[in-house]
Design an enzyme around this catalytic site. Structure first.
Site, PDB file in Angstrom:
ATOM      1  CB  THR A   1      -0.686   0.037   1.420  1.00 17.72           C
ATOM      2  OG1 THR A   1      -1.454   1.489   1.314  1.00 17.72           O
ATOM      3  CG2 THR A   1      -0.228  -0.158   2.389  1.00 17.72           C
ATOM      4  CG  ASP A   2      -1.039   5.012  -1.142  1.00 19.81           C
ATOM      5  OD1 ASP A   2      -1.645   4.433  -0.294  1.00 19.81           O
ATOM      6  OD2 ASP A   2      -1.648   5.828  -1.869  1.00 19.81           O
TER       7      ASP A   2
ATOM      8  CE1 TYR B   1      -3.402  -2.575   5.565  1.00 22.91           C
ATOM      9  CE2 TYR B   1      -3.112  -0.370   5.314  1.00 22.91           C
ATOM     10  CZ  TYR B   1      -3.388  -1.455   4.559  1.00 22.91           C
ATOM     11  OH  TYR B   1      -3.337  -1.887   3.260  1.00 22.91           O
TER      12      TYR B   1
ATOM     13  CE  LYS C   1       0.142  -4.595   2.657  1.00 27.62           C
ATOM     14  NZ  LYS C   1      -0.174  -5.895   2.319  1.00 27.62           N
TER      15      LYS C   1
HETATM   16  O1  DAU Z   1      -3.957   3.892   0.069  1.00 23.18           O
HETATM   17  C1  DAU Z   1      -4.399   2.795   0.178  1.00 23.18           C
HETATM   18  C2  DAU Z   1      -5.185   2.082   1.536  1.00 23.18           C
HETATM   19  O2  DAU Z   1      -6.562   2.713   1.170  1.00 23.18           O
HETATM   20  C3  DAU Z   1      -5.103   0.664   1.645  1.00 23.18           C
HETATM   21  O3  DAU Z   1      -4.052   0.055   2.037  1.00 23.18           O
HETATM   22  C4  DAU Z   1      -6.276   0.310   2.792  1.00 23.18           C
HETATM   23  O4  DAU Z   1      -6.138  -1.168   2.817  1.00 23.18           O
HETATM   24  C5  DAU Z   1      -7.619   0.857   2.457  1.00 23.18           C
HETATM   25  O5  DAU Z   1      -8.231   0.554   3.296  1.00 23.18           O
HETATM   26  C6  DAU Z   1      -7.446   2.294   2.144  1.00 23.18           C
HETATM   27  O6  DAU Z   1      -7.173   3.120   3.324  1.00 23.18           O
HETATM   28  P1  DAU Z   1      -7.897   4.432   3.814  1.00 23.18           P
HETATM   29  O7  DAU Z   1      -7.848   4.666   5.048  1.00 23.18           O
HETATM   30  O8  DAU Z   1      -7.467   5.705   2.858  1.00 23.18           O
HETATM   31  O9  DAU Z   1      -9.463   4.095   3.394  1.00 23.18           O
HETATM   32  P2  DAU Z   1     -10.952   4.249   3.938  1.00 23.18           P
HETATM   33  O10 DAU Z   1     -11.832   3.740   2.827  1.00 23.18           O
HETATM   34  O11 DAU Z   1     -10.998   3.376   5.329  1.00 23.18           O
HETATM   35  O12 DAU Z   1     -11.167   5.644   4.111  1.00 23.18           O
HETATM   36  C7  DAU Z   1     -10.922   6.558   3.108  1.00 23.18           C
HETATM   37  C8  DAU Z   1     -10.900   8.042   3.640  1.00 23.18           C
HETATM   38  O13 DAU Z   1     -12.248   8.298   3.938  1.00 23.18           O
HETATM   39  C9  DAU Z   1     -10.067   8.151   4.927  1.00 23.18           C
HETATM   40  O14 DAU Z   1      -9.342   9.514   4.722  1.00 23.18           O
HETATM   41  C10 DAU Z   1     -10.816   7.903   5.746  1.00 23.18           C
HETATM   42  C11 DAU Z   1     -12.294   8.534   5.207  1.00 23.18           C
HETATM   43  N1  DAU Z   1     -13.437   8.223   6.087  1.00 23.18           N
HETATM   44  C12 DAU Z   1     -13.690   6.542   5.877  1.00 23.18           C
HETATM   45  C13 DAU Z   1     -14.829   6.017   6.462  1.00 23.18           C
HETATM   46  C14 DAU Z   1     -14.747   4.360   6.366  1.00 23.18           C
HETATM   47  C15 DAU Z   1     -14.434   8.616   6.077  1.00 23.18           C
HETATM   48  O15 DAU Z   1     -14.670   9.836   6.302  1.00 23.18           O
HETATM   49  N2  DAU Z   1     -15.583   7.983   6.741  1.00 23.18           N
HETATM   50  C16 DAU Z   1     -15.718   6.786   6.804  1.00 23.18           C
HETATM   51  O16 DAU Z   1     -16.838   6.200   7.163  1.00 23.18           O
END
Ligand code: DAU
Length: 351
Positions: A133-134, A158, A162
């Site tokens: 992952t980045d 996490y 990684k």
């Molecule tokens: O960059 C790659 C990564 O992207 C992967 O290595 C991870 O496995 C993957 O989960 C993802 O990580 P993020 O933490 O960026 O993804 P997430 O979908 O959890 O969150 C995306 C963005 O949205 C982050 O800034 C947090 C925000 N968020 C997330 C959730 C779940 C919200 O604002 N509301 C939410 O309910």
């Protein structure tokens, strides 16, 4: 080539296997222990193909992993099995250390033993491809991009796990000569993503008329990559990447979270004219920020583009539209995926 894919019942792993079986002549041994996020129905379209085999094995079980290598004698490994949700890693880091660090170590050792047992010519062709992952690079400010030279600076349990696994992979290459390649990708989205991540959670919650939680002010930026573009990139790296090298993979689609959520709401308004929840934007709810929340991720993908000729086919707009329509058409899949496991509650505040 016979490719052992770990985590093949997960979101990215299943996209890789669908691509390998549908678009290439490679065969696949899918090694997955089916955690909460693993789902064999993601592979329905390829699972009866004679080039596909499933082994329900946990990568932390070294004896079972060893048996898989002895039985199937793969030509390559694509290692995608991982705990991947940042918020869950904040609430409970242990599974992340086990699967991502110890599991990677077990895969590396089993691969090394297997690779050493191969005839000389096959040894040269063997690959261990680690999919990462980045987030290992930490957070960017408003300017700049992650390159393959960016120093590691992970923020969450996490991303730290990684980062540790990436270091192990490089060490196994330098110390033992194991032919490895490593990729670091930006945020993936697309069909079959477990509805705990921002995009699928927003779509499924909007459909149900539930609040759409946006962390902090929604100003954090992610660089979005359509999962099938990622799957294609991974196979290109496996086939043509140079041993010992790292390739960053990104979608060239930076967006603020709030803009992502608003775009989804607009697509839902358009697709669901009869919904009582229109306009879906009224469901947006700003909530407490994620601890250690990285501000911005953005990938410089020029190395994989120049060296291997890969670039993403989807724009964020085309990919997001496809994704929203897929979730609307596959509500049953989502309901079954989360049934008894996850009801959309906020995660990641136990820290
Ligand atoms: O960059 C790659 C990564 O992207 C992967 O290595 C991870 O496995 C993957 O989960 C993802 O990580 P993020 O933490 O960026 O993804 P997430 O979908 O959890 O969150 C995306 C963005 O949205 C982050 O800034 C947090 C925000 N968020 C997330 C959730 C779940 C919200 O604002 N509301 C939410 O309910």
């Amino acid at each position: 080539m016979k490719i052992l894919v770990t985590g093949g019942a997960g979101f990215i792993g299943s996209a890789v296997i669908r691509h390998l079986i549908s678009e290439t002549q490679h065969s696949v041994v899918n090694v997955d222990c089916l955690t909460y996020a693993g789902n064999l129905s993601t592979l329905d379209q390829v699972s009866s193909n004679p080039r596909y085999v499933f082994e329900k094995v946990n990568i932390c079980d070294s004896v079972a992993v060893q048996n898989v290598f002895e039985q199937h004698r793969p030509d390559a490994v694509m290692h995608l099995a991982a705990e991947s949700h940042v918020d869950r890693s904040i609430d409970g880091p242990s599974a992340f250390i086990q699967t991502n660090v110890v599991g990677t170590y077990i895969m590396l050792e089993a691969s090394r033993r297997h690779w050493q047992s191969l005839p000389f010519q096959q040894q040269g062709a063997f690959r261990f491809h680690h999919i990462s992952t980045d987030e290992v690079y930490g957070s960017l400010g408003d300017e700049g991009l992650f390159t393959e030279q960016t120093p590691y600076d992970p923020s969450s349990p996490y991303s730290a796990s990684k980062a540790a696994s990436d270091h192990l992979v490089r060490a196994w290459n330098r110390t033992y000569g194991l032919p490895t390649v490593l990729t670091n990708c930006s945020n993936n989205y697309g069909p079959f993503q477990y509805p705990e991540k921002l995009i699928p959670l927003t779509i499924t919650s909007a459909l149900a008329g539930k609040p759409l939680p946006v962390y902090g002010k929604g100003e954090n930026i992610r660089d979005w990559l359509y999962v099938d573009d990622h799957a294609r990139a991974l196979v290109v790296v496996l086939e043509r990447g140079r041993i010992g090298e790292t390739y960053n993979i990104g979608g060239n689609s930076e967006r603020k979270n709030i803009d992502v959520v608003r775009t989804i709401c607009a697509l839902m308004d358009e697709a669901n004219q009869d919904s009582n929840h229109r306009p879906h934007e009224k469901l947006i709810t700003f909530v407490k920020d994620r601890p250690g929340h990285d501000h911005r991720y953005a990938i410089d993908a020029s190395k994989i583009r120049q060296d291997l000729g890969w670039s993403p086919a989807e724009t964020f707009e085309s990919g997001l539209k496809k994704t929203v329509h897929w979730y609307l058409a596959n509500k049953e899949w989502c309901d079954q995926a989360v049934a008894g496991r996850y009801s959309g509650e906020r995660l990641g505040l136990k820290g």
